[in-house]
Design a protein around this motif. Structure first.
Motif: not given
Ligand code: HEM
Length: 394
Positions: A192-196, A202-206
């Motif tokens: 998910h981090v790589a995708e962001r 608009d989320d905390l990972l991004s």
């Protein structure tokens, strides 16, 4: 209604495995730990990060792979930089903005069991609510929550005590299995981090991917491990808080009646539940230098377990510590820790507790345990809470 101490053998795990500390600080010869039980002694440890380090990987190298970016395991100055960066995501104001969504989710989850006269509090509400909230904040699909549950349960099923000097083959195997479960979650979040990084949202990972500390961005591992901490810390403890508070109100019907009649008493009941049955029972630290604590001389590089569950029942700090008294004021309970590592999610946990418990009290005229279908408790002694809590609701 059943008194909390009467729930058979698992009750011995309610706090401190049923033992009463003899001394405020005791060395556990068989496991190689120093147990800190007293309130003033716990406060000294938690408020002096220069002497009592959170970086336990210096003596448990197994955890090193997951240490980078793990706020809980960091010392100043690195800790303070990362904490500053993420704290704006959890201010009381930001958290207060989540209340309508928390209320909506609680409503949906309770609608699903409406019309029945029974509730399994953990499966029906106390597990899904906090995990959906934290997954939505991070930006990972909350529909994957069964996977998170499988991995996180796998991390905490074992007895966390392990001899440092001489682990048995069985203890080694259990530790390897637990680390493998952390690995699954880390791999999942890594994707998910790589995708962001490629497609911010608009989320905390991004936000974590884009955030800078002293002009430098966080590394991939730092983002992943921090997200890992949030996802784990963001739900299991709150699940336990909800279950524990219901257990306390069940065991003290006069308090349940009081809170039902006057909801302004609910926050006091939640604080007292955190003191009486502290979900995160023990906090790890390592001595940086030789110290004197609670009349004991502890050498450098020694592991400590700060039993906030025991400190929260220290009669030197709390009069009648074994009485559940939601009117306690002040109530300087240590359930969220203290000092620089004070729980970042405390405002969120308190809000989820308030919304969920208010809804339960609104909907159900009765919330009572059933001796023929007793609660199941967390097997890990470092945690105080239920993993199954069947309730009669009318
Ligand atoms: C830290 C307990 C809910 C995120 C802590 C600590 C405790 C704690 C005792 C201190 C650890 C230490 O000193 O080493 C609890 C309890 C909760 C809860 C009892 C629920 C009832 C949450 C939630 C989140 C969260 C909902 C996230 C959304 C964190 C983080 C830290 C932390 C990130 C590390 C802070 C730092 O090291 O600066 N929590 N927690 N917790 N908690 Fe919580």
């Amino acid at each position: 209604m059943t008194a909390i101490e009467d729930w058979g053998s698992p009750a011995s795990q309610f706090w401190l495995r049923g033992e009463r500390p003899g001394e405020p600080v005791q060395h556990d010869e068989s496991f190689g730990f120093w147990n800190v039980y007293g309130y003033p002694e716990a406060m000294r440890v938690l408020t002096d990060p220069a002497t009592y380090s959170s970086d336990t990987t210096r003596i448990f190298p197994e955890g090193e792979r997951f240490a980078e970016g793990n706020l809980v395991r960091m010392d100043p100055p690195e800790h303070d930089k990362l904490r500053k960066l993420v704290s704006h995501a959890f201010t009381p104001k930001v958290v207060a903005g989540l209340e309508p969504r928390i209320a909506e989710l609680t409503g949906e989850l309770l609608d699903a069991v409406d019309g029945t006269d029974r509730l399994e509090l953990v499966a029906d509400l106390a597990y899904p609510l906090p995990v959906i909230v934290i997954a939505e904040l991070l930006g990972v699909p909350s529909s994957d929550r069964d996977l998170f549950k499988e991995w996180v349960d796998g991390m905490f099923t074992r007895d966390a005590r392990m001899s440092l000097s001489d682990p048995t083959p069985e203890q080694r195997r259990e530790l390897d299995e637990a680390l493998a479960q952390v690995g699954h979650l880390t791999d999942y979040l890594g994707e998910h981090v790589a995708e962001r990084r490629a497609h911010p949202r608009d989320d905390l990972l991004s936000k974590l991917v884009e955030a800078e500390v002293d002009g430098a961005k966080l590394t991939h591992d730092e983002v992943v491990n921090f997200a890992n901490v949030l996802l784990i810390a963001g739900h299991i403890t709150t699940t336990m808080l909800l279950g524990n508070t219901v257990l306390c109100l069940d065991a003290h019907p006069e308090q349940q009646a009081r809170v039902r009649a006057d909801r302004s008493a609910l926050p006091g009941a939640i604080e007292e539940s955190l003191r009486f049955l502290s979900p995160f029972a023990a906090i790890g630290r390592v001595t940086d230098t030789e110290v004197e604590l609670g009349g004991q001389r502890i050498p450098a590089e020694q592991p400590l377990l700060v039993w906030v569950a025991a400190a929260n029942r220290d009669p030197r700090r709390f009069p009648n510590p074994d009485v559940f008294d939601p009117t306690r004021d002040p109530n300087p309970q240590l359930g969220f820790g203290r000092g620089i590592h004070f729980c970042l999610g405390a405002p969120l946990a308190r809000l989820e507790g308030k919304v969920a418990l208010n809804s339960l009290l609104d909907r159900f005229p009765e919330l009572a345990t059933d001796p023929s279908d007793p609660p199941e408790f967390q097997p890990n002694p470092n945690m105080t809470g239920v993993r199954k809590l069947p309730l009669r609701t009318r």
